[in-house]
Enzyme design. Sequence first.
Site, PDB file in Angstrom:
ATOM      1  N   LEU A  71       0.817  -1.195  -0.068  1.00 51.45           N
ATOM      2  CA  LEU A  71      -0.081  -0.005   0.161  1.00 51.45           C
ATOM      3  C   LEU A  71       0.790   1.312  -0.143  1.00 51.45           C
ATOM      4  CD1 LEU A  71      -3.022  -0.534   2.470  1.00 51.45           C
ATOM      5  CD2 LEU A  71      -3.127  -0.279  -0.051  1.00 51.45           C
ATOM      6  N   ASP A  72       0.708   2.255  -0.881  1.00 49.90           N
ATOM      7  CA  ASP A  72       1.285   3.416  -0.852  1.00 49.90           C
ATOM      8  C   ASP A  72       1.230   4.041   0.407  1.00 49.90           C
ATOM      9  OD1 ASP A  72       1.884   3.156  -3.447  1.00 49.90           O
ATOM     10  OD2 ASP A  72       0.358   4.302  -4.259  1.00 49.90           O
ATOM     11  N   PRO A  73       2.359   5.104   0.696  1.00 47.04           N
ATOM     12  CA  PRO A  73       2.271   5.393   2.114  1.00 47.04           C
ATOM     13  C   PRO A  73       1.237   6.278   2.469  1.00 47.04           C
ATOM     14  CG  PRO A  73       4.303   5.717   1.254  1.00 47.04           C
ATOM     15  CD  PRO A  73       3.513   5.120   0.196  1.00 47.04           C
ATOM     16  N   MET A  74       0.383   6.925   1.271  1.00 54.40           N
ATOM     17  CA  MET A  74      -0.706   7.784   1.687  1.00 54.40           C
ATOM     18  C   MET A  74      -1.851   7.011   1.743  1.00 54.40           C
ATOM     19  SD  MET A  74      -2.122   9.358  -1.862  1.00 54.40           S
ATOM     20  CE  MET A  74      -3.584  10.097  -1.111  1.00 54.40           C
ATOM     21  N   ALA A  75      -1.887   5.677   1.401  1.00 54.53           N
ATOM     22  CA  ALA A  75      -3.099   4.979   1.609  1.00 54.53           C
ATOM     23  C   ALA A  75      -3.359   4.311   3.047  1.00 54.53           C
ATOM     24  CB  ALA A  75      -2.952   3.803   0.709  1.00 54.53           C
TER      25      ALA A  75
END
Length: 300
Positions: free
Chosen positions: A37-41
């Site tokens: 998962l991307d850091p912003m997710a």
Amino acid sequence: MNGVIVIDKPEGFTSFDVVAVVRKLSGQKKIGHTGTLDPMATGVLPLLLGNAAKAQSILPDSDKEYVAKLKFGTTSDTLDITGTITSNMESNVKREELSSVLENFRGKQMQLPPMYSAIRQNGVRLYDLARQGIEVEREKREITIYELELLNFLEEDQEAEIRALCSKGTYIRSLISDIGEVLGCGAVMTALRRTKACSFCIDEAISIDEIRKLSAEEIQNRLVNVENIFSTYPILVISDAQTIRFSNGGSLDIDRTKLKNKEITNDIYRVKSIQGEFLGLGAIDEENRVIKMFKLFNQK
């Protein structure tokens, strides 16, 4: 310590950050995860501890569910709000117009992966190329959007919230960008929450703050059997003698199992003992009429 624990990944953490936290708290060095998962997710991130980590390379294709927020009139190089803004323009999208466009994005379709993604091309991650300012040709990939729902739309702010149930390999950032392109104003993703992955839902997840309060023993008690990840595969129960053979890596004669005279519906089966223990995965070899050991998960 063997099994799966579902973490509700917080914003700002990478998937590896979460693994590092759980490794320290549990004392289990061998930990894998089921998808970056991307850091912003935020949201569902199943971690595979101990023996369960063997599942990381053989995860079945599973549908995923996301809730995402987006803003019309803005685009970025990463297709989300964390990137460099590449355009700002006035937009005047109407709810009816948006609902109509969403209809066109349901079902099977071809999607172009974003440059800022972990896909490898000629052995190099696309995001590594993108960070060098290099953009390369990418092939579109077939995906399926099973459900696409408009949860909220603030017409005055030109901001929306959508829910998408989709196949593995779907990029919600790309979906949002494509929606904005069709509407002629562009769109950028401003938030993303994964609410379902590998048959686990957000209701089953524990937050980082919560797991930090648990002892190693309490973390052990929160683990679920790795078998849950393979719930899409049918079950085959075998005898005690066959359990010993299978657990030692031996193949089983199909005609001496409960599959005799039955239609073979899958290439892979969940193999279990009479006592209900999940032994591992068996691969069907119809030509030789045997079930080969594909991956063992029992502790014997």
